[in-house]
Each structure stands twice: as structure tokens, then as C-alpha cells.
Design a protein around this motif. Structure first.
Motif, PDB file in Angstrom:
ATOM      1  N   LYS A 259       1.234  34.454  51.341  1.00  0.00           N
ATOM      2  CA  LYS A 259       1.411  35.645  52.110  1.00  0.00           C
ATOM      3  C   LYS A 259       2.550  35.206  53.378  1.00  0.00           C
ATOM      4  O   LYS A 259       3.404  35.761  53.599  1.00  0.00           O
ATOM      5  CB  LYS A 259       0.249  36.352  52.554  1.00  0.00           C
ATOM      6  N   MET A 260       2.327  34.361  53.995  1.00  0.00           N
ATOM      7  CA  MET A 260       2.902  33.671  55.085  1.00  0.00           C
ATOM      8  C   MET A 260       4.184  33.357  54.686  1.00  0.00           C
ATOM      9  O   MET A 260       5.379  33.383  55.202  1.00  0.00           O
ATOM     10  CB  MET A 260       2.308  32.620  55.894  1.00  0.00           C
ATOM     11  N   GLU A 261       4.493  32.788  53.315  1.00  0.00           N
ATOM     12  CA  GLU A 261       5.782  32.483  52.780  1.00  0.00           C
ATOM     13  C   GLU A 261       6.684  33.628  52.608  1.00  0.00           C
ATOM     14  O   GLU A 261       7.627  33.732  52.827  1.00  0.00           O
ATOM     15  CB  GLU A 261       5.795  31.526  51.361  1.00  0.00           C
ATOM     16  N   GLU A 262       5.836  34.670  51.834  1.00  0.00           N
ATOM     17  CA  GLU A 262       6.568  35.849  51.467  1.00  0.00           C
ATOM     18  C   GLU A 262       7.003  36.634  52.717  1.00  0.00           C
ATOM     19  O   GLU A 262       8.017  37.183  52.664  1.00  0.00           O
ATOM     20  CB  GLU A 262       5.639  36.719  50.801  1.00  0.00           C
ATOM     21  N   ASP A 263       6.185  36.580  53.935  1.00  0.00           N
ATOM     22  CA  ASP A 263       6.490  37.195  55.009  1.00  0.00           C
ATOM     23  C   ASP A 263       7.708  36.409  55.923  1.00  0.00           C
ATOM     24  O   ASP A 263       7.884  36.854  57.017  1.00  0.00           O
ATOM     25  CB  ASP A 263       5.098  37.403  55.930  1.00  0.00           C
ATOM     26  N   GLY A 264       7.849  35.221  55.431  1.00  0.00           N
ATOM     27  CA  GLY A 264       9.005  34.468  56.082  1.00  0.00           C
ATOM     28  C   GLY A 264       8.348  33.683  57.589  1.00  0.00           C
ATOM     29  O   GLY A 264       9.125  33.062  58.154  1.00  0.00           O
ATOM     30  N   VAL A 265       7.066  33.844  57.427  1.00  0.00           N
ATOM     31  CA  VAL A 265       6.527  32.879  58.635  1.00  0.00           C
ATOM     32  C   VAL A 265       6.661  31.338  58.226  1.00  0.00           C
ATOM     33  O   VAL A 265       7.070  30.729  59.099  1.00  0.00           O
ATOM     34  CB  VAL A 265       4.960  33.024  58.777  1.00  0.00           C
ATOM     35  N   ILE A 266       6.527  30.933  57.084  1.00  0.00           N
ATOM     36  CA  ILE A 266       7.085  29.590  56.534  1.00  0.00           C
ATOM     37  C   ILE A 266       8.129  29.821  55.863  1.00  0.00           C
ATOM     38  O   ILE A 266       8.069  30.472  54.785  1.00  0.00           O
ATOM     39  CB  ILE A 266       5.637  29.115  55.447  1.00  0.00           C
ATOM     40  N   GLN A 267       9.018  29.212  56.449  1.00  0.00           N
ATOM     41  CA  GLN A 267      10.521  29.486  55.644  1.00  0.00           C
ATOM     42  C   GLN A 267      10.831  28.405  54.816  1.00  0.00           C
ATOM     43  O   GLN A 267      11.530  28.813  53.567  1.00  0.00           O
ATOM     44  CB  GLN A 267      11.545  29.361  57.064  1.00  0.00           C
ATOM     45  N   ARG A 268      10.385  27.550  54.698  1.00  0.00           N
ATOM     46  CA  ARG A 268      10.733  26.357  53.646  1.00  0.00           C
ATOM     47  C   ARG A 268       9.699  25.006  54.163  1.00  0.00           C
ATOM     48  O   ARG A 268       9.347  24.861  55.209  1.00  0.00           O
ATOM     49  CB  ARG A 268      11.992  25.648  53.519  1.00  0.00           C
ATOM     50  N   ARG A 269       9.422  24.398  53.020  1.00  0.00           N
ATOM     51  CA  ARG A 269       9.030  22.964  53.257  1.00  0.00           C
ATOM     52  C   ARG A 269       9.810  21.812  53.117  1.00  0.00           C
ATOM     53  O   ARG A 269      10.583  21.584  52.032  1.00  0.00           O
ATOM     54  CB  ARG A 269       7.831  22.830  52.249  1.00  0.00           C
ATOM     55  N   VAL A 270       9.735  20.955  54.072  1.00  0.00           N
ATOM     56  CA  VAL A 270      10.976  19.852  54.047  1.00  0.00           C
ATOM     57  C   VAL A 270      10.393  18.426  54.118  1.00  0.00           C
ATOM     58  O   VAL A 270       9.301  18.291  54.735  1.00  0.00           O
ATOM     59  CB  VAL A 270      12.199  20.254  55.036  1.00  0.00           C
ATOM     60  N   ALA A 271      11.049  17.507  53.979  1.00  0.00           N
ATOM     61  CA  ALA A 271      10.785  16.107  54.141  1.00  0.00           C
ATOM     62  C   ALA A 271      11.644  15.785  55.324  1.00  0.00           C
ATOM     63  O   ALA A 271      12.697  15.896  55.680  1.00  0.00           O
ATOM     64  CB  ALA A 271      11.239  15.065  52.925  1.00  0.00           C
ATOM     65  N   ILE A 272      10.857  15.058  56.244  1.00  0.00           N
ATOM     66  CA  ILE A 272      11.505  14.735  57.755  1.00  0.00           C
ATOM     67  C   ILE A 272      11.921  13.222  57.593  1.00  0.00           C
ATOM     68  O   ILE A 272      11.007  12.353  57.228  1.00  0.00           O
ATOM     69  CB  ILE A 272      10.519  14.902  58.862  1.00  0.00           C
ATOM     70  N   LEU A 273      13.033  12.857  57.530  1.00  0.00           N
ATOM     71  CA  LEU A 273      13.645  11.463  57.352  1.00  0.00           C
ATOM     72  C   LEU A 273      13.658  10.699  58.751  1.00  0.00           C
ATOM     73  O   LEU A 273      13.923  11.070  59.726  1.00  0.00           O
ATOM     74  CB  LEU A 273      14.930  11.523  56.457  1.00  0.00           C
ATOM     75  N   ASP A 274      13.706   9.271  58.595  1.00  0.00           N
ATOM     76  CA  ASP A 274      13.824   8.391  59.763  1.00  0.00           C
ATOM     77  C   ASP A 274      15.462   8.155  59.828  1.00  0.00           C
ATOM     78  O   ASP A 274      16.034   7.716  58.724  1.00  0.00           O
ATOM     79  CB  ASP A 274      13.352   7.029  59.517  1.00  0.00           C
ATOM     80  N   PRO A 275      15.768   8.606  60.910  1.00  0.00           N
ATOM     81  CA  PRO A 275      17.568   8.661  61.122  1.00  0.00           C
ATOM     82  C   PRO A 275      18.130   7.288  60.899  1.00  0.00           C
ATOM     83  O   PRO A 275      18.992   7.099  60.147  1.00  0.00           O
ATOM     84  CB  PRO A 275      17.804   9.340  62.402  1.00  0.00           C
ATOM     85  N   ALA A 276      17.260   6.384  61.397  1.00  0.00           N
ATOM     86  CA  ALA A 276      17.825   4.898  61.326  1.00  0.00           C
ATOM     87  C   ALA A 276      17.849   4.589  59.962  1.00  0.00           C
ATOM     88  O   ALA A 276      18.810   3.666  59.500  1.00  0.00           O
ATOM     89  CB  ALA A 276      17.085   4.160  62.351  1.00  0.00           C
ATOM     90  N   LYS A 277      16.861   4.827  59.051  1.00  0.00           N
ATOM     91  CA  LYS A 277      16.545   4.296  57.665  1.00  0.00           C
ATOM     92  C   LYS A 277      18.003   4.864  56.852  1.00  0.00           C
ATOM     93  O   LYS A 277      18.063   4.475  55.794  1.00  0.00           O
ATOM     94  CB  LYS A 277      15.311   4.435  57.428  1.00  0.00           C
ATOM     95  N   VAL A 278      18.367   6.131  57.218  1.00  0.00           N
ATOM     96  CA  VAL A 278      19.588   6.792  56.342  1.00  0.00           C
ATOM     97  C   VAL A 278      20.913   6.583  57.271  1.00  0.00           C
ATOM     98  O   VAL A 278      21.857   7.402  57.169  1.00  0.00           O
ATOM     99  CB  VAL A 278      19.127   8.192  56.230  1.00  0.00           C
ATOM    100  N   ASN A 279      20.944   5.642  58.010  1.00  0.00           N
ATOM    101  CA  ASN A 279      22.123   5.173  59.012  1.00  0.00           C
ATOM    102  C   ASN A 279      22.825   6.488  59.505  1.00  0.00           C
ATOM    103  O   ASN A 279      23.848   6.786  59.914  1.00  0.00           O
ATOM    104  CB  ASN A 279      22.975   4.586  57.948  1.00  0.00           C
ATOM    105  N   VAL A 280      21.998   7.211  60.445  1.00  0.00           N
ATOM    106  CA  VAL A 280      22.472   8.139  61.270  1.00  0.00           C
ATOM    107  C   VAL A 280      21.424   8.315  62.556  1.00  0.00           C
ATOM    108  O   VAL A 280      21.094   9.195  63.092  1.00  0.00           O
ATOM    109  CB  VAL A 280      22.510   9.730  60.933  1.00  0.00           C
TER     110      VAL A 280
END
Length: 161
Positions: A42-63
Motif C-alpha cells: 500500500k505504501m508503495e502504491e501510494d508513493g510513500v516508498i518510491q523505490r528500493r536501492v543499493a547504497i554504494l561506497d563512493p570510494a570503492k566505485v572510484n567517485v
């Protein structure tokens, strides 16, 4: 959308770890799996939860270099704003982009490997759109970073029925 206390607990858990199994979330908030899953859906349908993502370590992906870029322009119309937004969409280095009030018109957070990569980004940017003033500030260190939004301000329904 109004949330009850259980919804807020679910969101708190998901903001910490979106991979947590629904059964575990349900157990932590006092629900069985099916009602907990329905609330999440319901929270996904209502847009409360917009998406689920992986949070990366910037240094480990060279940014590992973060640059805050302030932009001023003499163009203050809808057409130019759409054009600028379209230009920024072409730059994956721009991870946040805001229209601002005050002295700065736009603010971007840019992530790159080093100063030379930022210089290349800057040159590509100014070749695509005319800007009045661009000012860059390099982050020396990250003190706090979170993607979790504070839920203390969410509208809460009376769930004691």
C-alpha cells in the motif's frame, strides 16, 4: 497520506535495510507476514516508498570526491529551466540537483574520482549551456550522510481504534 505508528516502524526498518525479509519486519512491528506485506504494498502504491536501492561506497566505485556546485544564471524562465534540467540529466556525475532560493539559482552535488575529472565535467557542462556564474566547493570530509528521512514529521493517524 496519513501513516499510523506501525507504518512508521515499518518505514524506519526499511530505510535501514530494504532487504530485510517481510516476516522479520512483521515480527519486529507486531504483525504477521501477510498484513505487513499488504502495508508495504500500500505504501508503495501510494508513493510513500518510491523505490528500493543499493547504497554504494563512493570510494570503492572510484567517485570519492564530492563537489557542491552553485550555479547562477540570468535566465529565469520555464523554457530555460527545462533545458538546463535536460542538460543535467546527461551527466551521471550529478547525483543531486536543486533549484534554490536566495543568491544561488541552482545547486548540484557532483561525484567524481578527482579534480581532473571535475574539470572535465565542468568543461562539458559549460559547452552545453550558458551559465552566468559557477562556483565549486570540494568536500574535505563527510561528517554525516544518510538516505533515511526523519519520520517524526509524518502525519500520523490515530491507530488506537
Amino acid at each position: 497520506m496519513a501513516l499510523d505508528k506501525i507504518d512508521r516502524k515499518i518505514l524506519t526498518l526499511l530505510q535501514k535495510d530494504a532487504t530485510m525479509p517481510v516476516a522479520e519486519i512483521g515480527r519486529k512491528v507486531g504483525l504477521s507476514t501477510t498484513p505487513c506485506w499488504r502495508r508495504i504494498q500500500k505504501m508503495e502504491e501510494d508513493g510513500v516508498i518510491q523505490r528500493r536501492v543499493a547504497i554504494l561506497d563512493p570510494a570503492k566505485v572510484n567517485v570519492g570526491v564530492t563537489v557542491f556546485v552553485s550555479v547562477k544564471t540570468n535566465e529565469h524562465n520555464e523554457g530555460w529551466m527545462r533545458k538546463f534540467s535536460g542538460v543535467i540529466d546527461e551527466f551521471p556525475e550529478v547525483v543531486e540537483f536543486y533549484r534554490m532560493s536566495g543568491d544561488v539559482d541552482y545547486l548540484m552535488r557532483v561525484v567524481v574520482p578527482d579534480i581532473q575529472a571535475y574539470d572535465a565535467f565542468y568543461k562539458r557542462l559549460i559547452s552545453k549551456i550558458n551559465l552566468t556564474d559557477v562556483s565549486s566547493a570540494f568536500a574535505m570530509g563527510q561528517i554525516k550522510y544518510t538516505t533515511a528521512l526523519p519520520l517524526d514529521f509524518a502525519i500520523v493517524v490515530d491507530d488506537e481504534k
